[in-house]
Enzyme design. Structure first.
Site, mmCIF file in Angstrom:
data_model
loop_
_atom_site.group_PDB
_atom_site.id
_atom_site.type_symbol
_atom_site.label_atom_id
_atom_site.label_comp_id
_atom_site.label_asym_id
_atom_site.label_seq_id
_atom_site.Cartn_x
_atom_site.Cartn_y
_atom_site.Cartn_z
ATOM 1 N N TYR A 1 46.680 43.236 37.830
ATOM 2 C CA TYR A 1 45.319 43.602 37.444
ATOM 3 C C TYR A 1 45.122 45.114 37.550
ATOM 4 C CZ TYR A 1 45.560 42.546 42.439
ATOM 5 O OH TYR A 1 45.978 42.449 43.753
ATOM 6 N N GLU B 1 51.129 38.171 37.461
ATOM 7 C CA GLU B 1 49.668 38.213 37.504
ATOM 8 C C GLU B 1 49.271 39.543 38.146
ATOM 9 O OE1 GLU B 1 46.855 34.733 38.286
ATOM 10 O OE2 GLU B 1 46.869 35.776 40.217
#
Length: 421
Positions: free
Chosen positions: A421, A419
């Protein structure tokens, strides 16, 4: 001594004259029978004299006890908790109290048994909450506290933000929450959209009541080299809104979102390897509090190794560092903690130490754990992944393995969690 009972005469009350010991003894009221029995009279006066001597002796002992061996022998029970000062506590007085409370709760392990938010069995993911509150109908929550958790030499400001959702937004460790900042986006002339943040607390929250969640947010700013200062027009809208929030500020929350970063609780013997850069530490704070701080069945059943790698610029930028050290001290056989400080450490080639260098340094051990069924997690800036993948490919080749086949197997077996970003 045989004269009748009388009240002694005194000078004016304004200027009293001290009485001699003889006057005190002879003028002290006594029963009439004393004038009749000389032996009793003598005993009575002797008793009064002894009382005076004992009183003076007691006073002397007390004063000596405060300075001498007697006082040193007195052990006083502590009346308050002493909490060590950490970089995250270099803040305002009001925030220092919140920091002290937060750090006090870190002491492994919480005594109260927590089970009111557990599945049956605790690892069953069939009813995990997802998107309970959507963009068009967000939950109104309130900020409890905002605390700066980095030192003065950190590259930027990072805040620990506790939010009260009143138990209306249950979530699991590893999920994210959406925040909708107020205002209109000038680029679209529409309300701002949702910003997702990894939740940095367990489902029970930092207060253990299931009514709060914690976010770890770095204030996004932009330094304009031409202006020679930060350009406020290019600052991160939501991160600045959160870091500037005050207790009581209302927030529009959505979520919880995501299942990629959930813990492998169905296999409590599986090692958990966690790689984070900066605020990517957030989901792991939830993991580690659940495993080593809270009194849960998950903590009781966990038999594996939890290994945390954290990459930041310098020591002042380390996030929750004291918390990890406390856990490492308490559970040295079940928790490992390694940091990569790019501006303070050097890798084997003399360059800056990044998180991929740590992966390469411990590559053999990482691969051994993965072959034993470990789960590996990556969270942080997406720029971390190319370097990490290259380092792991090098480790695979050094062991005569096909990196493509190895990675494919890990993903198929559900051991690979990303995860960024």
């Amino acid at each position: 001594l045989t004269t009748p009972h009388r009240i002694p005469s005194f000078p004016s009350p304004r200027f009293p004259t001290p009485l001699s010991p003889t006057t005190i003894l002879t003028s002290h009221p006594r029963p009439p029978s004393h004038s009749t029995f000389p032996t009793m009279r003598f005993a009575y006066n002797l008793s009064v004299a002894l009382n005076v001597v004992l009183a003076l002796g007691l006073v002397a002992v007390v004063f000596q006890g405060q300075q001498g061996p007697l006082g040193a022998a007195v052990v006083r029970a502590p009346t308050h908790m002493v909490i060590p000062v950490t970089p995250s506590m270099r803040i305002s007085t009001q925030s220092q109290l919140r920091s002290a409370q937060r750090n006090a709760m870190i002491t492994p392990r919480s005594t109260a048994r927590l089970d009111f938010l557990e599945a049956k069995p605790y690892y069953d993911k069939s009813n995990i909450p997802v998107n309970t509150h959507k963009n068009k109908a967000p939950l109104t929550a309130k900020v409890v506290s905002v605390e700066r958790i980095v030192g003065p030499k950190a590259t930027g400001e990072t805040c620990n933000i506790v939010i009260d959702h009143e138990g209306k937004m249950p979530y699991w460790e590893g999920q994210s929450a959406g925040v909708i900042p107020p205002g209109i986006d000038p680029k679209r002339n529409k309300p701002y959209g949702v910003r997702l943040y990894s939740i940095a607390s367990t489902r029970y929250g930092d207060m253990y009541d299931g009514k709060t969640m914690t976010l770890c947010v770095r204030r996004a700013t932009y330094w304009d080299p031409e202006l020679g200062r930060e350009d406020p027009a290019k600052k991160g809208v939501c991160s600045n809104y959160l870091c500037d929030a005050k207790p009581g500020t209302e927030l529009a929350l959505t979520g919880p979102a995501g299942k990629v970063m959930l813990m492998p609780e169905e296999t409590p013997e599986a090692p958990i390897i966690m790689l984070a850069t900066g605020t990517g530490i957030a989901p792991y704070r939830g993991f580690l509090r659940r495993l080593f701080v809270e009194n849960t069945e998950a903590a009781e059943k966990f038999k594996g190794l939890a290994w945390l790698f954290l990459g930041v610029a310098n020591s002042d930028a380390l996030l929750y560092d004291e918390d990890w050290k406390k856990i490492e001290e308490k559970y040295p056989e079940k928790f490992r903690y390694d940091v990569a400080l790019s501006r303070e450490q050097k890798n084997k080639n003399g360059g800056k130490m990044y998180i991929q260098d740590k992966v390469e340094e411990y590559g053999k051990e990482v691969f051994e754990l993965m072959n034993l069924g470990a789960h590996i997690y990556f969270c942080g800036l997406k720029g971390m992944m190319p370097g990490v993948l290259e380092a792991m490919e090098g480790v695979a080749k050094s062991q005569g393995l096909s990196w493509e086949d190895t990675l494919k197997k890990w993903k198929k077996d559900g051991q690979w969690h990303v995860e960024v970003y």
